[in-house]
Write an enzyme that holds these catalytic residues in place. Structure first.
Site, PDB file in Angstrom:
ATOM      1  N   LYS A 143       4.293  45.917  40.596  1.00 55.52           N
ATOM      2  CA  LYS A 143       4.806  46.918  39.489  1.00 55.52           C
ATOM      3  C   LYS A 143       6.049  47.957  40.709  1.00 55.52           C
ATOM      4  O   LYS A 143       4.928  48.567  41.913  1.00 55.52           O
ATOM      5  CB  LYS A 143       3.985  48.500  38.525  1.00 55.52           C
ATOM      6  CG  LYS A 143       3.277  47.754  38.060  1.00 55.52           C
ATOM      7  CD  LYS A 143       4.706  47.609  36.204  1.00 55.52           C
ATOM      8  CE  LYS A 143       3.683  46.808  35.479  1.00 55.52           C
ATOM      9  NZ  LYS A 143       4.300  46.360  34.191  1.00 55.52           N
ATOM     10  N   LYS A 169      -0.478  39.232  40.013  1.00 57.92           N
ATOM     11  CA  LYS A 169       0.342  38.579  39.567  1.00 57.92           C
ATOM     12  C   LYS A 169       1.848  39.519  39.505  1.00 57.92           C
ATOM     13  O   LYS A 169       2.330  40.866  39.119  1.00 57.92           O
ATOM     14  CB  LYS A 169       0.692  38.418  38.404  1.00 57.92           C
ATOM     15  CG  LYS A 169       0.196  39.547  37.466  1.00 57.92           C
ATOM     16  CD  LYS A 169      -0.175  39.181  35.744  1.00 57.92           C
ATOM     17  CE  LYS A 169       1.332  38.608  35.331  1.00 57.92           C
ATOM     18  NZ  LYS A 169       2.081  39.224  34.878  1.00 57.92           N
ATOM     19  N   ASP A 171       5.376  40.203  36.849  1.00 54.57           N
ATOM     20  CA  ASP A 171       5.501  40.157  35.739  1.00 54.57           C
ATOM     21  C   ASP A 171       6.581  39.431  35.745  1.00 54.57           C
ATOM     22  O   ASP A 171       7.158  38.858  36.263  1.00 54.57           O
ATOM     23  CB  ASP A 171       6.062  41.602  35.472  1.00 54.57           C
ATOM     24  CG  ASP A 171       5.540  42.703  35.029  1.00 54.57           C
ATOM     25  OD1 ASP A 171       4.567  41.942  33.664  1.00 54.57           O
ATOM     26  OD2 ASP A 171       5.142  43.403  34.891  1.00 54.57           O
ATOM     27  N   GLU A 172       6.162  39.512  34.063  1.00 55.88           N
ATOM     28  CA  GLU A 172       7.433  37.726  33.131  1.00 55.88           C
ATOM     29  C   GLU A 172       8.322  37.731  34.393  1.00 55.88           C
ATOM     30  O   GLU A 172       9.768  37.412  33.589  1.00 55.88           O
ATOM     31  CB  GLU A 172       6.702  38.456  32.100  1.00 55.88           C
ATOM     32  CG  GLU A 172       7.673  39.449  31.124  1.00 55.88           C
ATOM     33  CD  GLU A 172       6.726  41.022  31.372  1.00 55.88           C
ATOM     34  OE1 GLU A 172       7.954  42.284  30.850  1.00 55.88           O
ATOM     35  OE2 GLU A 172       6.537  41.353  32.271  1.00 55.88           O
ATOM     36  N   HIS A 260       1.046  33.644  30.810  1.00 51.57           N
ATOM     37  CA  HIS A 260       1.888  34.618  30.200  1.00 51.57           C
ATOM     38  C   HIS A 260       2.896  34.922  28.630  1.00 51.57           C
ATOM     39  O   HIS A 260       3.348  33.912  29.062  1.00 51.57           O
ATOM     40  CB  HIS A 260       2.976  35.825  31.270  1.00 51.57           C
ATOM     41  CG  HIS A 260       2.940  36.631  30.792  1.00 51.57           C
ATOM     42  ND1 HIS A 260       3.835  37.401  29.406  1.00 51.57           N
ATOM     43  CD2 HIS A 260       3.111  38.321  31.551  1.00 51.57           C
ATOM     44  CE1 HIS A 260       3.648  38.767  29.649  1.00 51.57           C
ATOM     45  NE2 HIS A 260       3.631  39.580  30.170  1.00 51.57           N
ATOM     46  N   LYS A 300      -1.572  49.199  24.556  1.00 52.20           N
ATOM     47  CA  LYS A 300      -0.414  49.802  24.504  1.00 52.20           C
ATOM     48  C   LYS A 300       0.066  48.569  23.424  1.00 52.20           C
ATOM     49  O   LYS A 300       1.102  49.280  22.722  1.00 52.20           O
ATOM     50  CB  LYS A 300       0.295  49.666  25.550  1.00 52.20           C
ATOM     51  CG  LYS A 300       1.094  49.240  26.157  1.00 52.20           C
ATOM     52  CD  LYS A 300       1.741  49.173  27.329  1.00 52.20           C
ATOM     53  CE  LYS A 300       2.778  47.570  27.923  1.00 52.20           C
ATOM     54  NZ  LYS A 300       3.722  48.913  29.093  1.00 52.20           N
TER      55      LYS A 300
END
Length: 404
Positions: A143, A169, A171-172, A260, A300
């Site tokens: 992030k 990893k 992110d998408e 993912h 979330k």
């Protein structure tokens, strides 16, 4: 050879008989259509061998119905997962006789289930060194998800690794953009993880996102592995099940595949229409994914605990010759939520946090330690609050986010 079965929830339109609606699904997806056919006659009656069969229709108690349909084995092209979907999840979603319809479950005979994962749960555990401890794996997502250059991405990975994580990893949305070229990123991150291993003695996996066009994904993955990648990541619904399958079946790519499920909510979120997560999970296992995001019980992204448990059971149940997939719980987790995830989902799970690690008041390494500590406490049956009394990083995390 065994046949394929699929389960659907549906609500017929007003005035449409439930049995008739179920047969409409069955006929649309096999040999029938909306009217009689002159092409089906005495000479061609052999086509009826490929008729589907409505096995049952059961009221669901909410005005809807559940039907199970059998599709003949011969109607499927073995190994062609896109074609499987054309049969079990094709035109039926637009049928005028139906108000809503949702594919909730599929059962594939072993002959259509492919070779499956190369590594599976046990193979990934051996790489990380947890085959004896059987503890949950703990991972993170880089992030911010996009924007960092390769050097700064590697620094985040290093901090996470020295904090004790098992998996890091992409992110998408991070693939091979100019601000963070994939090969340069792999080289920088793997060098950083080598430094971390020298300090900790721990092997950390890095799932680099190789999602791209079908004509390029294998070449992209080859390049990543040659550059040092020890895990690959694929966005299965945007790249396609065949993308996962192509990577899993390639003999050169001897690394696990982290899958993912980005975009899944477009299919899974409506409880009355679309495709549930379970059929997606079944097909990811058949395609050869080693890890798969299946959801959290406290994060979330929503999701019902019993449904997630069922999805996890589907990809971990024993099937001769087919390794189980490592379920991944990700989305809105922080150390205070680890206990709830482990209590409900067990220890054969990958707990993954992005903001819940990098948002720690003392930085990424401390956030990683806090999450590892929370998982340790949960496995030992100690509350996070109690464990935090002797673990500063966990205490700081709880002070920021709470213990639930």
């Amino acid at each position: 050879m065994s046949d394929v079965t699929a389960v659907y929830y549906y609500r017929p339109k007003t005035g449409v008989d439930a049995e008739f609606a179920a047969h409409a699904i069955c006929e649309e997806q096999t040999t029938g259509t909306w009217t009689d056919l002159s092409t089906v006659n005495e000479k061609t009656r052999y086509v009826h061998a490929l008729d589907g069969e409505v096995l049952e229709v059961t009221p669901a108690g909410d005005g809807g119905y559940v039907t199970k349909i059998r599709y003949p084995y011969e109607i499927f092209e073995a190994g062609n997962i896109p074609q499987y979907l054309s049969v079990i999840a094709g035109n039926l979603f637009g049928l005028g006789k139906l108000e809503t319809v949702r594919l909730t479950e599929i059962t594939l005979p072993r002959e259509l289930a492919g070779s499956g994962p190369k590594f599976g749960i046990e193979g990934v555990r051996r790489l990380v060194g947890t085959e004896t401890s059987r503890r949950p794996h703990v991972g993170t997502i880089i992030k911010p998800k996009v924007g960092l250059n390769p050097k700064d991405t590697a620094e985040v990975a290093y901090q996470a690794a020295i904090g004790g994580l098992d998996l890091i990893k992409d992110d998408e949305t991070l693939t091979n953009q100019p601000f963070c070229p994939l090969i340069e990123r792999v080289e920088e991150v793997m060098a950083a993880l080598d430094c971390a291993k020298d300090e900790t003695g721990k092997q950390v996996l890095y799932a680099v996102n190789v999602t791209t066009g079908g004509d390029r994904i294998v070449e992209c993955a080859h390049s990543a592995v040659k550059a040092g990648a020890n895990m690959l990541m694929v966005d299965v619904l945007t790249a396609g099940f065949s993308a996962v399958q192509a990577l899993a079946e390639d003999p050169f790519l001897q690394v696990p595949i982290h899958v993912h499920r980005t975009m899944h909510g477009a299919l899974t979120r409506n409880a009355e229409h679309g495709i549930a997560m379970r059929p997606i999970a079944t097909l990811v296992r058949a395609a050869g994914g080693d890890q798969l995001h299946t959801g959290t019980v406290s994060g979330k992204m929503g999701g019902k605990a019993e449904e997630i448990l069922g999805d996890n059971r589907e990809i971990t149940r024993e099937i001769p010759g087919l390794k189980p997939v490592f379920p991944v719980a990700s989305g809105g987790l922080h150390p205070g939520k680890a206990a709830a995830e482990i209590a409900k989902l067990g220890c054969d799970i990958v707990l993954q946090a992005g903001g819940g690690i990098h948002g720690h008041p003392d930085g990424t390494a401390a956030g990683a330690r806090a999450f590892v500590q929370a998982a340790e406490a949960a496995v030992a049956g100690i509350s996070a609050k109690e464990y935090a009394k002797t673990h500063t990083e966990l205490a700081r995390a709880i002070a920021k986010w709470g213990d639930s």
